[in-house]
Design a protein around this motif. Structure first.
Motif, PDB file in Angstrom:
ATOM      1  N   GLU A   2       3.732  -1.500   2.149  1.00  0.00           N
ATOM      2  CA  GLU A   2       3.829  -1.912   0.758  1.00  0.00           C
ATOM      3  C   GLU A   2       5.152  -2.608   0.503  1.00  0.00           C
ATOM      4  O   GLU A   2       6.213  -2.195   0.977  1.00  0.00           O
ATOM      5  N   ILE A  63       0.752   1.756  -6.042  1.00  0.00           N
ATOM      6  CA  ILE A  63      -0.191   0.697  -6.382  1.00  0.00           C
ATOM      7  C   ILE A  63      -1.303   1.219  -7.293  1.00  0.00           C
ATOM      8  O   ILE A  63      -1.906   0.457  -8.060  1.00  0.00           O
ATOM      9  N   ASN A 108     -17.478  -2.291  -4.902  1.00  0.00           N
ATOM     10  CA  ASN A 108     -16.497  -3.360  -4.821  1.00  0.00           C
ATOM     11  C   ASN A 108     -17.145  -4.716  -5.034  1.00  0.00           C
ATOM     12  O   ASN A 108     -16.523  -5.643  -5.556  1.00  0.00           O
ATOM     13  N   TRP A 301     -11.880   2.877  -8.912  1.00  0.00           N
ATOM     14  CA  TRP A 301     -10.507   2.441  -8.669  1.00  0.00           C
ATOM     15  C   TRP A 301     -10.006   2.924  -7.322  1.00  0.00           C
ATOM     16  O   TRP A 301      -9.370   2.183  -6.569  1.00  0.00           O
ATOM     17  N   VAL A 305      -8.702   0.315  -4.324  1.00  0.00           N
ATOM     18  CA  VAL A 305      -7.326   0.172  -3.832  1.00  0.00           C
ATOM     19  C   VAL A 305      -6.844   1.415  -3.089  1.00  0.00           C
ATOM     20  O   VAL A 305      -5.652   1.550  -2.822  1.00  0.00           O
ATOM     21  N   ASP A 308      -5.153   1.384   2.357  1.00  0.00           N
ATOM     22  CA  ASP A 308      -4.088   0.420   2.612  1.00  0.00           C
ATOM     23  C   ASP A 308      -4.572  -0.790   3.398  1.00  0.00           C
ATOM     24  O   ASP A 308      -3.963  -1.860   3.346  1.00  0.00           O
ATOM     25  N   GLU A 312      -8.638  -5.893  -1.057  1.00  0.00           N
ATOM     26  CA  GLU A 312      -8.346  -5.746  -2.480  1.00  0.00           C
ATOM     27  C   GLU A 312      -6.987  -5.093  -2.716  1.00  0.00           C
ATOM     28  O   GLU A 312      -6.256  -5.479  -3.631  1.00  0.00           O
ATOM     29  N   THR A 313      -6.640  -4.110  -1.884  1.00  0.00           N
ATOM     30  CA  THR A 313      -5.343  -3.462  -2.042  1.00  0.00           C
ATOM     31  C   THR A 313      -4.216  -4.444  -1.788  1.00  0.00           C
ATOM     32  O   THR A 313      -3.240  -4.508  -2.550  1.00  0.00           O
ATOM     33  N   MET A 316      -3.922  -6.899  -4.688  1.00  0.00           N
ATOM     34  CA  MET A 316      -3.340  -6.291  -5.871  1.00  0.00           C
ATOM     35  C   MET A 316      -1.837  -6.088  -5.702  1.00  0.00           C
ATOM     36  O   MET A 316      -1.055  -6.281  -6.646  1.00  0.00           O
ATOM     37  N   LYS A 317      -1.409  -5.717  -4.497  1.00  0.00           N
ATOM     38  CA  LYS A 317       0.025  -5.563  -4.240  1.00  0.00           C
ATOM     39  C   LYS A 317       0.755  -6.894  -4.407  1.00  0.00           C
ATOM     40  O   LYS A 317       1.837  -6.957  -4.997  1.00  0.00           O
TER      41      LYS A 317
END
Length: 344
Positions: A2, A63, A108, A301, A305, A308, A312-313, A316-317
């Motif tokens: 991250e 996140i 998703n 949700w 996300v 890791d 999508e994760t 979004m990060k």
């Protein structure tokens, strides 16, 4: 891994968070009645302080909470912008955000088919009008709420363009070369783009040429092209004279290194009457949508996300990192711009 961005807030905003600082900033503003200046100053400082609080907590948080916190930070900031540009307390005191989305998602895949609706009244529409009230006027005249597709909104963000192939979508970037030319003592700039770019963007070469030549004359572009041509990618890669420019169809970025250097990016037209929406508004729509899922659809949700390794994760990060870095600088430009408009 991250990516956390150290949060450093510009001094101007910190100053305006003080009621006394806001009063000094607004003291020569003739649009605000003298008897209302105290209340407006306190409202402005409060909105900015709450916006910063949300942003600081978003930078520190995970996140899972970051999109929710960033959205509410932006909501406070947008109300401050509307207060400065429109001089109205109606929006700043209202609980109407002006965005909506259907809930009860289950997969998703449904996330990518979802839509965000811009309501005909609310803080977001008032904020949107501060960008370009003339060209965005069709949104005011719409007979129903304007709908924006989630996948097309994501397609407007260059920072996630490299992930589009994983999502089975076409990339909208191209390497480019710049060549300065003179003809009959008239100097111009020739842009060379990838030959397959029009096909990937589902546009004609003529449409792309018009975008670069006409929109390139705006203040957001330092280099105005007078000619656009197309060539194979290999010849562009071998060209050693690539330069960094601001794409004419995007807002100016403070951190140029955050973008995709030596490339141009053509966002999709996500509304038949408004080809290009402002970047900060697009970020906000995506964060609002994510915040609604986080608040009301915990299972969806977490599946979106919670891993890791999911695309999508990562997207979004990147979006959150972009907003944390760029939105405060955009906000400063809007605050300074509101003051300059008073004297013009």
């Amino acid at each position: 891994m991250e990516l956390n961005v150290p949060f450093e807030f510009p001094d101007l905003l910190s100053t305006l968070e003080l009621p006394a600082g806001a009063r000094v900033f607004l003291k020569d503003n003739e649009r605000i009645k003298r008897e209302e200046r105290m209340d407006v100053s306190y409202r402005l400082s409060s909105l900015l302080r709450m916006g910063r609080t949300y942003f600081v907590q978003a930078e520190r948080g995970t996140i899972a909470l970051r999109p929710l916190l960033l959205y509410y930070g932006i909501l406070n900031y947008t109300k401050a912008i509307v207060l400065l540009h429109h001089r109205t307390s109606k929006t700043t005191n209202s609980t109407q955000h002006g965005l909506s989305t259907a809930r009860k998602k289950t997969t998703n895949q449904e996330y990518w088919r979802d839509r965000i609706y811009l309501k005909r009244r609310g803080a977001m529409l008032d904020w949107l009008m501060t960008f370009d009230s003339v060209n965005l006027k069709p949104l005011l005249k719409a007979e129903q709420d304007c709908a924006f597709k989630i996948d097309e909104l994501w397609g407007c963000i260059p920072e996630v363009d490299d992930l589009q192939l994983i999502m089975n979508r076409s990339r909208r970037t191209s390497p480019y070369a710049i060549e300065r030319k003179s003809k009959d003592s008239v100097f111009g700039t020739q842009f060379t783009l990838a030959a397959d770019l029009p096909k990937r963007c589902q546009m004609t070469q003529e449409e792309i040429e018009i975008l670069f030549i006409q929109n390139g004359r705006s203040d957001s572009c330092e280099t105005c092209p007078s000619e656009v041509r197309f060539a194979q990618n290999e010849s562009l890669v071998r060209n050693h004279e690539l330069q960094q420019i601001e794409h004419p169809l995007r807002c100016r970025r403070t951190f140029k290194t955050l973008g995709i250097g030596n490339t141009v990016f053509i966002p999709p037209a996500i509304h038949h009457e408004i080809p290009f929406l402002p970047e900060p508004f697009i970020w906000t729509c995506l964060l609002f949508h994510a915040s609604m899922i986080a608040r009301y659809e915990a299972e969806e949700w977490v599946s979106l996300v919670g891993e890791d390794s999911s695309v999508e994760t990562l997207m979004m990060k990147r979006l959150c990192t972009l907003v944390i870095r760029e939105f405060p600088h955009y906000l400063i430009e809007q605050i300074i711009g509101s003051r300059q408009s008073e004297t013009s």
